[in-house]
Design a protein around this motif. Structure first.
Motif, mmCIF file in Angstrom:
data_model
loop_
_atom_site.group_PDB
_atom_site.id
_atom_site.type_symbol
_atom_site.label_atom_id
_atom_site.label_comp_id
_atom_site.label_asym_id
_atom_site.label_seq_id
_atom_site.Cartn_x
_atom_site.Cartn_y
_atom_site.Cartn_z
ATOM 1 N N THR A 124 0.990 2.758 -7.453
ATOM 2 C CA THR A 124 0.860 3.839 -6.469
ATOM 3 C C THR A 124 0.808 5.230 -7.092
ATOM 4 O OG1 THR A 124 3.250 3.855 -6.165
ATOM 5 C CG2 THR A 124 1.947 2.561 -4.606
ATOM 6 N N ASN A 125 1.332 5.424 -8.293
ATOM 7 C CA ASN A 125 1.275 6.751 -8.901
ATOM 8 C C ASN A 125 0.070 6.917 -9.834
ATOM 9 O OD1 ASN A 125 2.160 5.109 -10.925
ATOM 10 N ND2 ASN A 125 4.115 6.130 -11.248
ATOM 11 N N HIS A 126 -0.867 5.988 -9.780
ATOM 12 C CA HIS A 126 -2.094 6.099 -10.565
ATOM 13 C C HIS A 126 -2.998 7.162 -9.928
ATOM 14 C CE1 HIS A 126 -5.919 4.928 -12.441
ATOM 15 N NE2 HIS A 126 -5.168 4.395 -13.396
ATOM 16 N N GLY A 127 -3.776 7.840 -10.723
ATOM 17 C CA GLY A 127 -4.602 8.949 -10.252
ATOM 18 C C GLY A 127 -5.732 8.556 -9.321
ATOM 19 N N ILE A 128 -6.114 7.296 -9.306
ATOM 20 C CA ILE A 128 -7.232 6.879 -8.461
ATOM 21 C C ILE A 128 -6.879 6.933 -6.980
ATOM 22 C CG2 ILE A 128 -6.751 4.406 -8.387
ATOM 23 C CD1 ILE A 128 -9.797 4.016 -8.862
ATOM 24 N N HIS A 129 -5.605 6.908 -6.645
ATOM 25 C CA HIS A 129 -5.171 6.916 -5.247
ATOM 26 C C HIS A 129 -5.512 8.240 -4.547
ATOM 27 C CE1 HIS A 129 -3.034 3.127 -4.654
ATOM 28 N NE2 HIS A 129 -2.754 3.193 -5.951
ATOM 29 N N ARG A 130 -5.716 9.304 -5.275
ATOM 30 C CA ARG A 130 -6.020 10.583 -4.617
ATOM 31 C C ARG A 130 -7.449 10.627 -4.078
ATOM 32 N NH1 ARG A 130 -5.642 13.984 -10.049
ATOM 33 N NH2 ARG A 130 -6.948 12.536 -11.194
ATOM 34 N N TYR A 131 -8.302 9.666 -4.476
ATOM 35 C CA TYR A 131 -9.674 9.622 -3.979
ATOM 36 C C TYR A 131 -9.824 8.793 -2.705
ATOM 37 C CZ TYR A 131 -10.713 11.487 -8.565
ATOM 38 O OH TYR A 131 -10.742 12.274 -9.682
ATOM 39 N N PHE A 132 -8.746 8.200 -2.236
ATOM 40 C CA PHE A 132 -8.787 7.346 -1.057
ATOM 41 C C PHE A 132 -7.811 7.857 -0.008
ATOM 42 C CE2 PHE A 132 -10.101 4.734 -4.607
ATOM 43 C CZ PHE A 132 -11.201 4.064 -4.095
ATOM 44 N N LEU A 133 -8.168 7.619 1.254
ATOM 45 C CA LEU A 133 -7.298 7.987 2.367
ATOM 46 C C LEU A 133 -6.087 7.069 2.418
ATOM 47 C CD1 LEU A 133 -10.023 8.480 5.106
ATOM 48 C CD2 LEU A 133 -8.708 10.264 3.995
ATOM 49 N N PRO A 134 -5.042 7.444 3.173
ATOM 50 C CA PRO A 134 -3.912 6.537 3.354
ATOM 51 C C PRO A 134 -4.354 5.220 4.002
ATOM 52 C CG PRO A 134 -3.343 8.731 4.091
ATOM 53 C CD PRO A 134 -4.802 8.746 3.784
ATOM 54 N N ARG A 135 -3.589 4.171 3.795
ATOM 55 C CA ARG A 135 -3.974 2.827 4.228
ATOM 56 C C ARG A 135 -4.063 2.679 5.742
ATOM 57 N NH1 ARG A 135 -5.073 -1.155 0.885
ATOM 58 N NH2 ARG A 135 -4.193 -2.631 2.336
ATOM 59 N N GLU A 136 -3.360 3.523 6.509
ATOM 60 C CA GLU A 136 -3.419 3.412 7.967
ATOM 61 C C GLU A 136 -4.842 3.625 8.464
ATOM 62 O OE1 GLU A 136 -1.203 6.364 6.928
ATOM 63 O OE2 GLU A 136 -0.069 4.660 6.157
ATOM 64 N N TYR A 137 -5.576 4.490 7.794
ATOM 65 C CA TYR A 137 -6.938 4.796 8.204
ATOM 66 C C TYR A 137 -7.892 3.623 7.970
ATOM 67 C CZ TYR A 137 -5.443 9.613 8.662
ATOM 68 O OH TYR A 137 -4.791 10.746 9.053
ATOM 69 N N ALA A 138 -7.481 2.669 7.153
ATOM 70 C CA ALA A 138 -8.324 1.498 6.904
ATOM 71 C C ALA A 138 -8.487 0.662 8.163
ATOM 72 C CB ALA A 138 -7.722 0.645 5.786
ATOM 73 N N VAL A 139 -7.557 0.777 9.092
ATOM 74 C CA VAL A 139 -7.660 0.075 10.366
ATOM 75 C C VAL A 139 -8.175 1.018 11.444
ATOM 76 C CG1 VAL A 139 -6.330 -1.126 12.132
ATOM 77 C CG2 VAL A 139 -5.822 -1.517 9.732
ATOM 78 N N ILE A 140 -7.708 2.251 11.440
ATOM 79 C CA ILE A 140 -8.053 3.196 12.498
ATOM 80 C C ILE A 140 -9.547 3.523 12.497
ATOM 81 C CG2 ILE A 140 -7.702 5.567 13.304
ATOM 82 C CD1 ILE A 140 -4.803 5.304 12.303
ATOM 83 N N ILE A 141 -10.122 3.786 11.343
ATOM 84 C CA ILE A 141 -11.530 4.193 11.265
ATOM 85 C C ILE A 141 -12.479 3.098 11.774
ATOM 86 C CG2 ILE A 141 -13.392 4.808 9.668
ATOM 87 C CD1 ILE A 141 -11.320 6.433 8.105
ATOM 88 N N PRO A 142 -12.347 1.831 11.344
ATOM 89 C CA PRO A 142 -13.250 0.804 11.890
ATOM 90 C C PRO A 142 -13.048 0.557 13.389
ATOM 91 C CG PRO A 142 -12.315 0.039 9.847
ATOM 92 C CD PRO A 142 -11.593 1.297 10.207
ATOM 93 N N VAL A 143 -11.812 0.669 13.873
ATOM 94 C CA VAL A 143 -11.574 0.471 15.308
ATOM 95 C C VAL A 143 -12.250 1.583 16.115
ATOM 96 C CG1 VAL A 143 -9.785 0.523 17.091
ATOM 97 C CG2 VAL A 143 -9.462 -0.876 15.055
ATOM 98 N N VAL A 144 -12.097 2.824 15.682
ATOM 99 C CA VAL A 144 -12.736 3.941 16.379
ATOM 100 C C VAL A 144 -14.261 3.819 16.292
ATOM 101 C CG1 VAL A 144 -13.085 6.446 16.312
ATOM 102 C CG2 VAL A 144 -10.786 5.496 16.141
#
Length: 84
Positions: free
Chosen positions: A36-56
């Motif tokens: 979780t403290n790896h630098g690649i995580h700053r290029y992605f949204l939080p995991r909650e949006y992984a469900v919210i965006i496709p549902v919307v």
């Protein structure tokens, strides 16, 4: 035969879809296995949006399909004769 404009638009849509698919796949499948403290995580949204965006997006798609069907049915409606 497709024109040059059609080919460019088609290529752009396919490229956009491929980039979106790769991004979402990395976000959902690969990212949980990276620290979780790896630098690649700053290029992605939080995991909650992984469900919210496709549902919307799915709800908006259903809304647009429903509106399209409503407009087509409304325009193809035959006028009724009034009886005296």
């Amino acid at each position: 035969m497709a024109t040059a404009t059609d080919r460019v638009v088609g290529f752009g849509l396919v490229t956009f879809s491929l980039i979106l698919f790769v991004y979402y796949t990395l976000w959902i499948i690969v990212l949980p296995f990276i620290d979780t403290n790896h630098g690649i995580h700053r290029y992605f949204l939080p995991r909650e949006y992984a469900v919210i965006i496709p549902v919307v997006a799915g709800l908006l798609l259903l809304l647009f399909i429903g509106v399209f069907i409503m407009v087509v049915m409304w325009k193809s409606r035959k006028p009724t004769k009034k009886s005296d």
